[in-house]
Scaffold this motif. Structure first.
Motif, PDB file in Angstrom:
ATOM      1  N   TYR A 233     -10.517  64.573  48.908  1.00  0.00           N
ATOM      2  CA  TYR A 233     -10.315  63.219  49.088  1.00  0.00           C
ATOM      3  C   TYR A 233      -9.331  62.768  47.822  1.00  0.00           C
ATOM      4  O   TYR A 233      -9.619  63.000  46.592  1.00  0.00           O
ATOM      5  CB  TYR A 233     -11.332  62.663  49.233  1.00  0.00           C
ATOM      6  N   PHE A 234      -8.495  61.973  47.761  1.00  0.00           N
ATOM      7  CA  PHE A 234      -7.964  61.129  46.762  1.00  0.00           C
ATOM      8  C   PHE A 234      -7.470  59.651  47.447  1.00  0.00           C
ATOM      9  O   PHE A 234      -6.891  59.673  48.384  1.00  0.00           O
ATOM     10  CB  PHE A 234      -6.544  61.886  46.370  1.00  0.00           C
ATOM     11  N   GLN A 235      -8.145  58.871  46.855  1.00  0.00           N
ATOM     12  CA  GLN A 235      -8.126  57.385  47.412  1.00  0.00           C
ATOM     13  C   GLN A 235      -8.317  57.224  48.972  1.00  0.00           C
ATOM     14  O   GLN A 235      -7.348  56.625  49.656  1.00  0.00           O
ATOM     15  CB  GLN A 235      -6.866  56.537  46.882  1.00  0.00           C
ATOM     16  N   ASP A 236      -9.306  57.908  49.419  1.00  0.00           N
ATOM     17  CA  ASP A 236      -9.775  57.868  50.796  1.00  0.00           C
ATOM     18  C   ASP A 236      -8.851  58.721  51.813  1.00  0.00           C
ATOM     19  O   ASP A 236      -8.746  58.434  53.075  1.00  0.00           O
ATOM     20  CB  ASP A 236     -10.196  56.556  51.262  1.00  0.00           C
ATOM     21  N   ARG A 237      -7.701  59.271  51.284  1.00  0.00           N
ATOM     22  CA  ARG A 237      -6.957  60.126  52.083  1.00  0.00           C
ATOM     23  C   ARG A 237      -7.229  61.692  51.561  1.00  0.00           C
ATOM     24  O   ARG A 237      -7.573  62.134  50.718  1.00  0.00           O
ATOM     25  CB  ARG A 237      -5.680  59.790  51.701  1.00  0.00           C
ATOM     26  N   GLY A 437       2.704  59.671  53.242  1.00  0.00           N
ATOM     27  CA  GLY A 437       4.054  58.938  53.014  1.00  0.00           C
ATOM     28  C   GLY A 437       4.116  59.276  51.348  1.00  0.00           C
ATOM     29  O   GLY A 437       3.628  59.963  50.715  1.00  0.00           O
ATOM     30  N   LEU A 438       5.444  58.430  50.814  1.00  0.00           N
ATOM     31  CA  LEU A 438       5.957  58.827  49.519  1.00  0.00           C
ATOM     32  C   LEU A 438       4.885  58.131  48.338  1.00  0.00           C
ATOM     33  O   LEU A 438       4.490  58.698  47.310  1.00  0.00           O
ATOM     34  CB  LEU A 438       7.010  58.360  49.421  1.00  0.00           C
ATOM     35  N   GLU A 439       4.477  56.971  48.568  1.00  0.00           N
ATOM     36  CA  GLU A 439       3.729  56.575  47.544  1.00  0.00           C
ATOM     37  C   GLU A 439       2.481  56.998  47.272  1.00  0.00           C
ATOM     38  O   GLU A 439       2.163  57.285  46.036  1.00  0.00           O
ATOM     39  CB  GLU A 439       3.636  54.702  47.842  1.00  0.00           C
ATOM     40  N   PRO A 440       1.516  57.388  48.398  1.00  0.00           N
ATOM     41  CA  PRO A 440       0.366  57.966  48.061  1.00  0.00           C
ATOM     42  C   PRO A 440       0.411  59.234  47.237  1.00  0.00           C
ATOM     43  O   PRO A 440      -0.046  59.642  46.592  1.00  0.00           O
ATOM     44  CB  PRO A 440      -0.090  58.185  49.380  1.00  0.00           C
ATOM     45  N   ALA A 441       1.624  59.998  47.672  1.00  0.00           N
ATOM     46  CA  ALA A 441       1.916  61.352  46.994  1.00  0.00           C
ATOM     47  C   ALA A 441       2.306  61.052  45.380  1.00  0.00           C
ATOM     48  O   ALA A 441       1.848  61.942  44.732  1.00  0.00           O
ATOM     49  CB  ALA A 441       3.269  61.892  47.705  1.00  0.00           C
ATOM     50  N   LEU A 442       3.032  60.182  45.174  1.00  0.00           N
ATOM     51  CA  LEU A 442       3.548  59.948  43.747  1.00  0.00           C
ATOM     52  C   LEU A 442       2.085  59.642  42.989  1.00  0.00           C
ATOM     53  O   LEU A 442       1.929  59.913  41.849  1.00  0.00           O
ATOM     54  CB  LEU A 442       4.358  58.900  43.751  1.00  0.00           C
ATOM     55  N   ARG A 443       1.361  58.892  43.586  1.00  0.00           N
ATOM     56  CA  ARG A 443       0.028  58.414  42.936  1.00  0.00           C
ATOM     57  C   ARG A 443      -0.880  59.700  42.508  1.00  0.00           C
ATOM     58  O   ARG A 443      -1.372  59.902  41.624  1.00  0.00           O
ATOM     59  CB  ARG A 443      -0.861  57.378  43.622  1.00  0.00           C
ATOM     60  N   LEU A 444      -0.710  60.624  43.726  1.00  0.00           N
ATOM     61  CA  LEU A 444      -1.767  61.593  43.510  1.00  0.00           C
ATOM     62  C   LEU A 444      -1.052  62.540  42.289  1.00  0.00           C
ATOM     63  O   LEU A 444      -1.877  63.181  41.525  1.00  0.00           O
ATOM     64  CB  LEU A 444      -1.803  62.244  44.652  1.00  0.00           C
ATOM     65  N   LEU A 445       0.262  62.846  42.450  1.00  0.00           N
ATOM     66  CA  LEU A 445       0.868  63.683  41.426  1.00  0.00           C
ATOM     67  C   LEU A 445       0.316  63.676  40.241  1.00  0.00           C
ATOM     68  O   LEU A 445       0.358  64.372  39.326  1.00  0.00           O
ATOM     69  CB  LEU A 445       2.438  63.696  41.725  1.00  0.00           C
ATOM     70  N   GLU A 446       0.465  62.167  39.998  1.00  0.00           N
ATOM     71  CA  GLU A 446       0.151  61.403  38.552  1.00  0.00           C
ATOM     72  C   GLU A 446      -1.184  62.236  37.840  1.00  0.00           C
ATOM     73  O   GLU A 446      -1.572  62.337  36.699  1.00  0.00           O
ATOM     74  CB  GLU A 446       0.430  60.204  38.353  1.00  0.00           C
ATOM     75  N   THR A 460       8.725  72.919  55.383  1.00  0.00           N
ATOM     76  CA  THR A 460       9.703  72.782  56.741  1.00  0.00           C
ATOM     77  C   THR A 460       9.147  71.952  57.851  1.00  0.00           C
ATOM     78  O   THR A 460       9.846  71.111  58.341  1.00  0.00           O
ATOM     79  CB  THR A 460       9.941  74.200  57.149  1.00  0.00           C
ATOM     80  N   GLN A 461       7.881  72.326  58.009  1.00  0.00           N
ATOM     81  CA  GLN A 461       7.202  71.494  59.109  1.00  0.00           C
ATOM     82  C   GLN A 461       7.406  70.043  58.931  1.00  0.00           C
ATOM     83  O   GLN A 461       7.565  69.047  60.091  1.00  0.00           O
ATOM     84  CB  GLN A 461       5.883  71.949  59.459  1.00  0.00           C
ATOM     85  N   ASP A 462       7.084  69.599  57.748  1.00  0.00           N
ATOM     86  CA  ASP A 462       6.995  68.209  57.495  1.00  0.00           C
ATOM     87  C   ASP A 462       8.824  67.748  57.207  1.00  0.00           C
ATOM     88  O   ASP A 462       9.012  66.573  57.709  1.00  0.00           O
ATOM     89  CB  ASP A 462       6.272  68.083  56.235  1.00  0.00           C
ATOM     90  N   ALA A 463       9.393  68.543  56.524  1.00  0.00           N
ATOM     91  CA  ALA A 463      10.691  67.936  56.088  1.00  0.00           C
ATOM     92  C   ALA A 463      11.731  67.877  57.207  1.00  0.00           C
ATOM     93  O   ALA A 463      12.587  67.127  57.188  1.00  0.00           O
ATOM     94  CB  ALA A 463      11.330  68.900  54.991  1.00  0.00           C
ATOM     95  N   ILE A 464      11.611  68.588  58.054  1.00  0.00           N
ATOM     96  CA  ILE A 464      12.493  68.715  59.325  1.00  0.00           C
ATOM     97  C   ILE A 464      12.491  67.392  60.063  1.00  0.00           C
ATOM     98  O   ILE A 464      13.241  66.950  61.020  1.00  0.00           O
ATOM     99  CB  ILE A 464      12.199  70.111  60.149  1.00  0.00           C
ATOM    100  N   GLN A 465      11.125  66.635  60.117  1.00  0.00           N
ATOM    101  CA  GLN A 465      10.948  65.504  60.674  1.00  0.00           C
ATOM    102  C   GLN A 465      10.796  64.560  59.967  1.00  0.00           C
ATOM    103  O   GLN A 465      10.512  63.265  60.377  1.00  0.00           O
ATOM    104  CB  GLN A 465       9.512  65.704  61.793  1.00  0.00           C
ATOM    105  N   ARG A 466      11.469  64.481  58.775  1.00  0.00           N
ATOM    106  CA  ARG A 466      11.141  63.400  57.732  1.00  0.00           C
ATOM    107  C   ARG A 466      12.250  62.924  57.302  1.00  0.00           C
ATOM    108  O   ARG A 466      13.495  63.692  56.949  1.00  0.00           O
ATOM    109  CB  ARG A 466      10.134  63.707  56.698  1.00  0.00           C
ATOM    110  N   ASP A 467      12.665  61.545  56.826  1.00  0.00           N
ATOM    111  CA  ASP A 467      13.843  61.230  56.063  1.00  0.00           C
ATOM    112  C   ASP A 467      14.074  61.913  55.059  1.00  0.00           C
ATOM    113  O   ASP A 467      13.189  61.951  53.959  1.00  0.00           O
ATOM    114  CB  ASP A 467      13.587  59.682  55.876  1.00  0.00           C
ATOM    115  N   PRO A 468      15.328  62.797  54.860  1.00  0.00           N
ATOM    116  CA  PRO A 468      15.583  63.565  53.553  1.00  0.00           C
ATOM    117  C   PRO A 468      15.510  62.811  52.335  1.00  0.00           C
ATOM    118  O   PRO A 468      15.116  63.235  51.226  1.00  0.00           O
ATOM    119  CB  PRO A 468      17.031  64.214  53.651  1.00  0.00           C
ATOM    120  N   LYS A 469      15.703  61.688  52.328  1.00  0.00           N
ATOM    121  CA  LYS A 469      15.740  60.563  51.131  1.00  0.00           C
ATOM    122  C   LYS A 469      14.276  60.623  50.409  1.00  0.00           C
ATOM    123  O   LYS A 469      14.044  60.589  49.471  1.00  0.00           O
ATOM    124  CB  LYS A 469      16.226  59.181  51.592  1.00  0.00           C
TER     125      LYS A 469
END
Length: 902
Positions: A233-237, A437-446, A460-469
């Motif tokens: 877990y990180f911030q309930d996720r 999502g992006l914001e929780p991932a960035l907070r975790l990375l820190e 691949t499984q995630d990126a092929i269905q996600r906005d490349p940006k």
């Protein structure tokens, strides 16, 4: 038009393929339909006695069928035994030219032939391509790699793990989320050209499957690394991680590692088991929710009969469908798909009949338009649902979404287990970081600096269905963090496919650098596969060092997984769907070999006869055919005419030679007539003949080199066939007066001498090739023959007896091993240190041991069925005394100095 196309298709099918190939297809399908009937033979050398009973492709097919049909964990050992037999055959091709790519192509062809069980023509095409691939001509192997959509690799060695070709840092087998068992997954990795593979498991109790994966990698030369997937877990996720174990060479090393760290990792292992229980409970809740919320609506409006109504799902049924201790939502979706698909087909059959009745009643005026339209609409909707039905569709429809409660995890924080894992030598990787999502991932990375070693920057499984940006934004943030880390390594960016082999619309496993792709068709491969963003490619290549945006174009990484053109639409039962049209070129490619060879010869004769008349055309083609046949027979069977057999002649090569040589007649005729026109002096004499035959011979050599290149011959063969005409030039010049006296045209004289020289060149070349292959087999067999006892000793002796008694040139090869004469050294080259052979006295002593014959008979009778045992006992009875006598004579000659010792 439809009638014409149907007649055309039937005609093409009837004129395609040979009778033996059709018989082989029936044998293959019998094995596919009844895998329990497959009995693997005792382990033999790939070119040894087992080839007496079974063709190469059937040996590979039987092993592959055993691998893909034995799904339970308890069958790990039988899968590995099958893979061992498969690897022994596949990794020992009959050609020295392109062994790695040939092995991969042949495995892919057999895999596809098993996959296309119900497509008769496609199976026959694949089996025919296997026959064609056996010669391992570069042009053929390159084309088949392209057609099978697998990368052509440099021929540096058979063990992929020794080189940096493809890789994947995150894949799944059937133990977790994948569709394929560990052995099958490693076979697919070998076919694709993957050097290194990290397979994720959910529990340390999966050690049998882990050991299977390691052993499969060892057998096929694929580097396999084991990783344990868990969440914290990180911030309930819940975020997911891989704990990659240190590199372990085999199953024994894995057992030793797990036992050594059983105490220090006990809490982590127990947590994984508890998570598995939570996951099973969550699946049970999903089943209950489906039965209560969706089952009734799916069955609404259909008769209360089992063939039309979907039954309630249950955990026991799921466990039977997927015999693994770790079930998940993907398994549940496939379980529902398997239950629902036959129900839908039955409903379609029923509604099809009801639609026909409605149309009939409407025509009689007994049914109004609205009721008939309703029947049509209902049938159309069901047909559409059936064609679009996939496990992935059911997963997203019934078992996904925010309302679905995921399972719990016992790991509250990554730091709780990271220390123990690091002390045990594990590498920690954050995987699928963008799952929330992006914001929780960035907070975790820190928060992960110093805890996590690697970050999966591309999944691949995630990126092929996600906005490349979003994927690129995360990558740029990770790169910025690495820039700020001073004095130590930053996060190492990795790419993993997270492949499960379930969704054909998402690329499968494997990544490869563009620079590792070889062959003339590499551009086509790159066009069919997805490149990773340039910045992410550069990050992965940097291995943790921060990269510049300006330098991001230096390393290009491509996904090795292909995207299907779409899930094949299910055919409506009884709808009379026509077969796809077979293009003329494809029809010719698989034309019956006898008809094809006859057509080649007829075309060559017709062209030649048009320019020099039928008698000389017959002579021209006879010279070519005779030379090819004699070269094959002499190279394979030696000079004893009693041992010559027609099966040693490559009739396809003969027929193609007849075709091409026919077209050489007008070319050489044009050269000769043009020379006659421009020659200003008398058309006679030594100078005239010398220059005339120079131009004719040069033109002939250029034509030979051209059509040899078109046919895909090796460069050495092309060069030899060019210079054979040059070598024949002085002979044609010297004997020109005699030829002229006999009234033989100049181009026929040049042809005679060219083929005379070619007979020696081709015969010696083929002889050297056979000698090298046989020598390679003997150098592998003789050390086992020399050992005193054991099953491998018995099998090696039987293999040696088979080669000595049945296979051509074994005696010559044995002589070249024991006492290589100068000509053998010239043809074979100097032996390397690894080729130092067992000595002649050692082999003679091993084969003269008292009681050897009885020992071999005992071995045969306990391991082979009655029919094969009878043949093998006869082999021992005939060949053992023969080879004993031959070895005694060879040793006596050596002692007298008749043979030069190395």
């Amino acid at each position: 038009m439809n009638v014409f196309l149907r007649l055309y298709g039937n005609l093409v099918d009837s004129l395609s393929f040979s009778a033996p190939l059709r018989k082989m297809r029936r044998e293959l399908n019998a094995k596919i339909d009844a895998p329990s009937s497959i009995a693997l033979s005792p382990e033999s050398h790939p070119l040894g006695v087992n080839r007496w009973f079974k063709k190469r492709r059937m040996s590979i097919a039987e092993s592959y069928i055993t691998v893909v049909t034995e799904l339970e964990s308890c069958h790990s050992q039988s899968r590995l035994e099958a893979l061992k037999a498969l690897a022994a055959v596949a990794l020992n091709p009959k050609s020295l030219s392109m062994p790695l790519n040939t092995a991969r192509v042949q495995l892919a062809l057999i895999k596809e032939a098993v996959k296309h069980r119900h497509d008769k023509r496609r199976q026959l095409e694949l089996l025919a391509d296997f026959s064609l691939s056996t010669a391992a001509q570069r042009q053929v192997i390159t084309r088949l790699c392209d057609e099978l959509n697998i990368v052509e690799l440099p021929e540096a060695g058979l063990r992929l793990s020794d080189f940096s070709y493809g890789w994947d840092c995150h894949v799944h087998d059937s133990t977790t989320y994948g569709r394929k068992n560990p052995t099958q997954l490693v076979i697919d990795a070998f076919i694709k050209g993957i050097s290194r593979l990290t397979i994720a498991y959910g529990s340390a109790s999966d050690r049998e499957k882990m050991g299977e994966a390691l052993e499969a990698g060892r057998l096929l030369g694929v580097g396999v690394r084991i990783a344990l997937e868990f969440s914290a877990y990180f911030q309930d996720r819940r975020f997911h991680y891989l704990a990659a174990l240190p590199d372990l060479p085999d199953a024994q090393a894995l057992e030793a590692y797990l036992s050594r760290h059983e105490a220090s990792l006990a809490e982590f292992f127990q947590g994984l088991e508890k998570n598995r229980e939570f996951r099973t409970q969550a699946i049970g809740a999903l089943i209950d929710a489906f039965n209560s919320a969706h089952l009734e609506s799916l069955n609404e409006g259909y008769p209360d009969q089992p063939m039309y109504r979907l039954g309630a799902l249950d955990l026991d049924g799921l466990a039977k469908a997927f015999p693994t201790v770790s079930v998940n939502r993907s398994h549940l979706a496939e379980y529902l798909y398997a239950q629902y698909l036959p129900i839908l087909r039955n409903r379609q059959r029923m509604l099809k009949v009801l639609r026909a009745e409605a149309r009939s009643l409407k025509a009689e005026g007994k049914l109004d338009d609205d009721a008939c339209a309703a029947a049509e609409k209902r049938y159309g909707a069901l047909k559409k649902e059936l064609k679009s039905l996939t496990p992935e569709l059911l997963l997203h429809r019934f078992f996904s979404g925010p309302e679905v409660q995921d399972y719990k995890t016992v790991f509250g924080d990554l730091r709780d287990v990271a220390g123990a894992l690091k002390e045990a030598g594990c590498e920690l990787t954050l995987i699928c970081p963008l799952e929330h999502g992006l914001e929780p991932a960035l907070r975790l990375l820190e928060t992960l600096e110093g805890i996590v070693d690697n970050v999966e920057v591309y999944n691949t499984q995630d990126a092929i269905q996600r906005d490349p940006k979003e994927t690129l934004a995360f990558a740029h943030h990770l790169n910025a963090l690495n820039k700020g880390i001073k004095g130590k390594a930053g996060f190492k960016p990795l790419c993993g496919s997270d492949a499960m082999g379930r969704n054909p619309k998402i690329p499968g496993m494997g990544f490869i650098y563009e620079t590792a792709i070889a062959g003339p068709r590499r551009k086509g491969y790159l066009n069919r596969h997805i490149p990773l963003p340039a910045f992410i490619s550069a990050m992965v290549a940097s291995e943790g060092k921060a990269v510049d945006d300006m330098a991001a174009s230096g390393a290009n990484i491509y996904s090795m997984g292909k995207i299907a053109e779409g899930v094949q639409a299910a055919r409506e039962p009884g709808d009379g769907t026509s077969k796809p049209l077979i293009e003329p070129l494809r029809a010719w490619r698989y034309f019956n070999p006898l008809f094809k060879e006859a057509a080649y010869a007829a075309i060559g004769f017709t062209v030649a006869a048009t320019f020099i008349g039928p008698p000389y055309a017959l002579l021209w083609l006879f010279i070519t055919g005779f030379r090819n046949a004699i070269a094959d027979l002499a190279a394979t069977r030696g000079t004893k005419l009693s041992e010559w057999k027609l099966k040693s002649v490559n009739f396809d090569n003969v027929a193609q030679s007849l075709f091409w040589t026919g077209f050489s007649v007008p070319i050489l005729g044009f050269v000769k007539s043009s020379f006659d026109i421009v020659w200003p002096w008398a058309h006679d004499g030594l100078l005239f003949n010398m220059i005339k035959f120079f131009f004719i011979s040069f033109a002939n050599g250029a034509y030979l080199a051209t059509h040899n290149t078109i046919r895909g011959f090796e460069k050495e063969v092309v060069r030899a066939n060019f210079f054979r005409s040059v070598i024949a030039w002085p002979f044609a010049t010297l004997f020109a007066p005699l030829g002229n006296l006999m009234g033989i045209p100049s181009i026929v004289q040049a042809k005679i001498w060219s083929d005379f020289v070619a007979g020696f060149i081709e015969g010696s070349g083929k002889y050297a090739k056979i000698l090298k292959l046989r020598r390679k087999s003997l150098l592998e067999l003789l050390p086992q023959v020399a050992q005193a006892e054991g099953d491998s000793h018995c099998m090696a002796v039987i293999d040696l007896l088979y080669l000595f008694h049945e296979e051509p040139r074994t005696q010559s090869s044995l002589r070249s091993v024991f006492h290589p004469p100068a000509v053998a050294k010239l043809l074979l080259g100097k032996p390397g240190l690894a080729e130092r052979p067992t000595t002649l006295p050692e082999i003679r002593a091993a084969l003269s041991r008292e009681g050897l014959g009885k020992h071999l008979v005992d071995y045969i009778l306990t391991r082979y069925d009655e029919e094969r045992a009878s043949d093998l006992v006869d082999l021992v009875n005939d060949a053992l005394p023969e080879i004993q006598t031959w070895l005694r004579r060879l040793e006596a000659k050596a002692e007298k100095g008749a043979l030069k010792k190395p």
